[in-house]
Scaffold this active site. Structure first.
Site, PDB file in Angstrom:
ATOM      1  N   GLY A  81     109.949  -9.799  -2.099  1.00 45.71           N
ATOM      2  CA  GLY A  81     108.660  -9.623  -2.750  1.00 45.71           C
ATOM      3  C   GLY A  81     107.816  -8.598  -2.011  1.00 45.71           C
ATOM      4  O   GLY A  81     107.833  -8.522  -0.792  1.00 45.71           O
ATOM      5  N   ASP A 222     102.678 -15.063   1.538  1.00 48.11           N
ATOM      6  CA  ASP A 222     102.574 -16.519   1.706  1.00 48.11           C
ATOM      7  C   ASP A 222     102.332 -16.942   3.148  1.00 48.11           C
ATOM      8  O   ASP A 222     101.987 -18.087   3.400  1.00 48.11           O
ATOM      9  CB  ASP A 222     103.858 -17.201   1.215  1.00 48.11           C
ATOM     10  N   ARG A 710      82.088  18.229   5.698  1.00 48.46           N
ATOM     11  CA  ARG A 710      81.023  17.373   5.163  1.00 48.46           C
ATOM     12  C   ARG A 710      80.793  16.237   6.158  1.00 48.46           C
ATOM     13  O   ARG A 710      81.657  15.905   6.957  1.00 48.46           O
ATOM     14  CB  ARG A 710      81.406  16.792   3.804  1.00 48.46           C
TER      15      ARG A 710
END
Length: 836
Positions: A81, A222, A710
């Site tokens: 996963g 998990d 910037r």
């Protein structure tokens, strides 16, 4: 938590030096600028000599670390996963591998790509992992692979690695993926013999690849892998969950509803448990500790009590693997039907599903992934044929190496214990951190204040600048204090409010819903107590205060030291004092982490992501970002790691005009690559002369025609916002532990009905040190403090700065003398108290 968590959540000690020495600066300055520089910033010969000595001392180490991978090849894959933060780990493996001189290969689509070979295994470049850090999921893909489960598939995988000269494999995944890697390593010699016999590889190729090194990193939302406090992806998943819980809370209050939220965790209740703590839920169901018989009556009674106290909502958290004592599943629908049938409450179910896996990784997961990636490369390159496959993991804020199969076995033991109904053992096997979470939850959710009172009055106050998570700490302090039988007093506006008598009793409902609130609901000021000793003594006497719990930043620390000094003249000040560090600057001595720092870090990181996106669109643009922190460079350094900055200027790591020139040249070279953007962070007080405007003007002048510049000053937005899951959980557990200490200390200092505390250990700071929460006498911490600059003399995170520089492609040394060494999970489980 995070257990961070921050943490998050950390970390393998590495070298400190960050000054690049391998660049020749060809950028010329205007005559006026030269005069200006030499007028303000001339350097003594002594300083130059010190620099030369330092460079000479590190030359040998530098040569070692930048060549230790020469002639070696590393492959990295993600399996199982997906989890946020995997990309940060992949990026670190690639860049640190290249830094050491090794070749690094992506394996796309997990083990399936390893078996299929071909274009699935591609050599990585420095630029190929650019802009990866802030992406969720895994850029190189992940897939379930049945082929690798069979020996024929592993033969193909071994052949693909041998043909490319790869003998080091880094696997990022769960316990199944890591078990597969260990099996692959154990079979390696046999696989090579079979490949030679079949003619797939030559004996010379087999000899060059005689052994395979395996290092694992645990990527799982998990947090179900034993041996590590936090797995990659868990903190980000908690961020997604808490965003939804906060949103649901508002609608639930509007309609006086009960919400049942189901979160992931088929075999592990970590996400559900921490969510319950961080949201102040009424109940949580987790597979490791099913509810006792008759839980239905207890749940309904609990929900009714909450409503009777004036609450307009109920929150119930359910792990998807929740079961009862007989092993029967408890579903969200079952709970909803129970509440509707028994109580008639308007009840809704929300199943969060795969949204928990998605989104941008948190700052904690990016730093965790980066640190673990660095440690994984070091472990691979230091490996020998006799070195067991290891997993790089986190204990407290320290990176550690553990034998892979020891961790896998203990993880399997948890599941076995649950299947056999040995739930107490399952909780213990999850580790001290999990147990601490569960114990605090049980106290807050299931124990009611006793009818018999202790007779003691505890006062809680906030001191210093506001920090997200302060309110969670106050809530926990108040409620745990009430459970201990104390009368709890809230002091408004810090020491000034204590002097003015702004004290009121606060009950259980008075802190309802405070866990998710930012800022300080009690009000906080930076005023120190010394000039108010008499008034504060009168207030303590008037309200009969027996102990002070002070939640705040450096002013809370210094103010408490003043109270100790005042004890010799004012007997009323002789009460136990406990300081809980809470400041975005993370500059309180005695603690590696402060409440609020994780929230500020995530605010800075998300802002930097947006700025980098802007720079990527316009091309050839460099942004200078100023962060808070006073003289403490924690935020600038950690945000630099989390956002992928090119440089981070801080007070603790002095820099010269030469270093600024090197940074300009570095960015000039960077603009010649495909990565045409730059990000530079500056701590607000890093140097009184090299201001943000000065650095902006320098970069603007020297970057003319090459890049635009910037600047952004983030300001007080870093102190605002809802607290992160880490800060909510950290504050909750710190408050609970502080009250337990205070209760014992009051009893210890009680004589004939009066409290008299004047020993050094009666005024302590509760801090997280390496792997444990510890109480340290404030007087002892004085020696560890730089009071002029309001920082500790020693700060653990400074050892992470070389990682920032190396990942930005600076050729600096990496001190490997303090990298993690192999430990054993059995010893680790019984040592120390564990982290959050």
């Amino acid at each position: 938590m995070q257990e961070s968590t921050h943490l998050l959540v950390m970390w393998a000690p590495l070298g400190l030096s960050v000054v690049g020495s391998g660049f020749f600066i060809s950028v010329s300055l205007t005559f006026a600028a030269v005069i200006f520089f030499f007028t303000l910033y001339s350097f003594s010969e002594e300083k130059e000599e010190q620099t030369a000595r330092r460079m000479a001392q590190t030359a040998i180490r530098h040569e070692h670390t930048t060549s230790m991978g020469v002639g070696k090849a590393i492959a990295v894959l993600t399996s199982g996963g997906d989890a946020q933060g995997m990309n940060a780990a992949v990026r670190a493996v690639v860049r640190v591998g290249i830094y050491t001189g090794a070749r690094v290969f992506f394996v796309h689509e997990g083990y399936q790509g390893l078996v299929d070979g071909g274009d699935h295994i591609r050599e990585a470049t420095w630029e190929s992992v650019s802009m990866m850090l802030q992406l969720g999921g895994t850029v190189i893909g992940s897939a379930r692979c049945m082929d690798f489960r069979k020996r024929e598939g592993r033969l193909k995988a071994a052949c693909n690695l041998v043909k490319r000269g790869i003998t080091n494999l880094c696997v990022i995944g769960g316990d199944g993926s890591l078990t597969g890697a260990d099996t692959f390593r154990a079979e390696w010699s046999g696989l090579l013999q079979d490949l030679v016999k079949s003619g797939a590889i030559t004996p010379e190729e087999a000899n060059r690849s005689s052994y395979l090194n395996i290092v694992g990193m645990v990527g799982s939302i998990d947090n179900d892998f034993c041996g590590t406090d936090m797995t990659i992806g868990t903190d980000s998943a908690l961020h997604r969950i808490m965003e939804i819980v906060d949103a649901i809370t508002t609608t639930a209050q509007s309609h006086q509803r009960t919400f049942v939220l189901e979160v992931m965790g088929r075999h592990c209740g970590y996400l559900a448990l921490v969510t319950a703590l961080a949201s102040g839920a009424d109940w949580v169901f987790i597979p490791e500790s099913p509810p006792e018989e008759g839980w239905e009556d207890h749940l309904c009674r609990r929900l009714t009590e909450t409503r009777n106290r004036g609450s307009r909502l109920n929150i119930i958290i359910v792990a998807e693997g929740a079961i009862d004592r007989q092993g029967k599943p408890i579903s969200s629908e079952d709970i909803k039907n129970l509440v509707v049938k028994r109580l008639g409450f308007d009840t809704r179910v929300t199943i969060l599903g795969h949204v928990q896996r998605g989104g941008t990784p948190s700052a904690f997961d990016r730093i965790l992934g980066s640190r673990m990636g660095v440690e994984a490369v070091m472990a691979l390159l230091e490996g020998t044929p006799d070195t067991p496959a290891c997993v790089v993991s986190l204990s407290g804020n320290q990176a550690i190496r553990l034998p892979l199969m020891e961790c896998v076995q203990v993880t399997k033991d948890v599941t076995t214990a649950m299947n056999e109904g040995r739930f107490d053992e399952a909780l213990k096997l999850r580790g001290r951190s999990f147990q601490n979470n569960w114990n605090v939850y049980k106290i807050l959710a299931h124990i009611r204040p006793p009818s018999t009172k202790s007779g003691y009055n505890l006062a809680v106050l906030n001191v210093g600048a506001p920090a997200a998570g302060m309110n969670a700490a106050v809530r926990s302090t108040v409620r745990i204090g009430l459970i201990h039988g104390h009368r709890m007093l809230a002091v408004h506006d810090g020491f000034e409010g204590l002097a003015e008598g702004k004290v009121e009793e606060i009950g259980w409902g008075g802190v309802g819903g405070w866990t998710g609130r930012g800022g300080s609901s009690l009000g906080t000021k930076r005023t120190l107590p010394k000039k108010y000793f008499e008034e504060i003594s009168n207030t303590i006497a008037t309200f009969n205060i027996h102990g002070l719990i002070i939640i705040g930043g450096f002013e809370a620390f210094t103010g408490s030291l003043e109270l100790i000094e005042g004890r010799s003249k004012f007997e009323e000040l002789c009460v136990p004092i406990c300081v809980i560090p809470a400041t975005v600057s993370n500059n309180v001595p005695g603690s590696d982490f402060s409440i609020g720092a994780d929230t500020a870090l995530n605010t800075i990181t998300s802002t930097c992501d947006r700025i980098k996106q802007s720079a990527a669109g316009t091309k050839r643009r460099v942004f200078i970002i100023e962060t808070m922190g006073g003289y403490c460079g924690y935020l600038a350094t950690m945000a630099g790691l989390a956002a992928g900055a090119d440089a981070a200027y801080i007070y603790e790591d002095p820099f010269t005009i030469h270093d600024l020139e090197i940074n300009v040249e570095h960015l000039t070279e960077k603009m010649k690559t495909t990565v045409k953007r730059g990000l530079v962070l500056r701590n607000e007080k890093c140097n009184e002369n090299y201001t943000t405007d000065f650095i902006y003007n320098l970069y603007s002048e020297e970057g003319k025609g090459i890049f635009d510049t910037r600047k952004n000053v983030l300001g007080h937005m870093q102190q605002g916002g809802s607290p992160t899951p880490f800060d909510r959980n950290f504050g909750t557990k710190m408050g609970a532990k502080a009250v337990a200490w205070m209760t014992g200390k009051i009893k210890e200092c009680s004589r004939h009905g009066r409290i008299f505390a004047n020993t050094a250990d009666s005024a302590c700071l509760l801090g997280m040190r390496r792997r444990a929460l510890v109480f340290q006498p404030l007087a002892e911490l004085k020696e560890q403090t730089d009071f002029e600059h309001r920082i500790p003399k020693t700060q653990w995170w400074l050892k992470l700065r070389p990682i920032l520089k190396i990942l930005a492609k600076y050729k600096i040394e990496l001190d490997t003398s303090e990298t993690a060494h192999l430990e054993h999970i059995t010893r680790k489980r019984v040592s120390g108290e564990g982290s959050l």
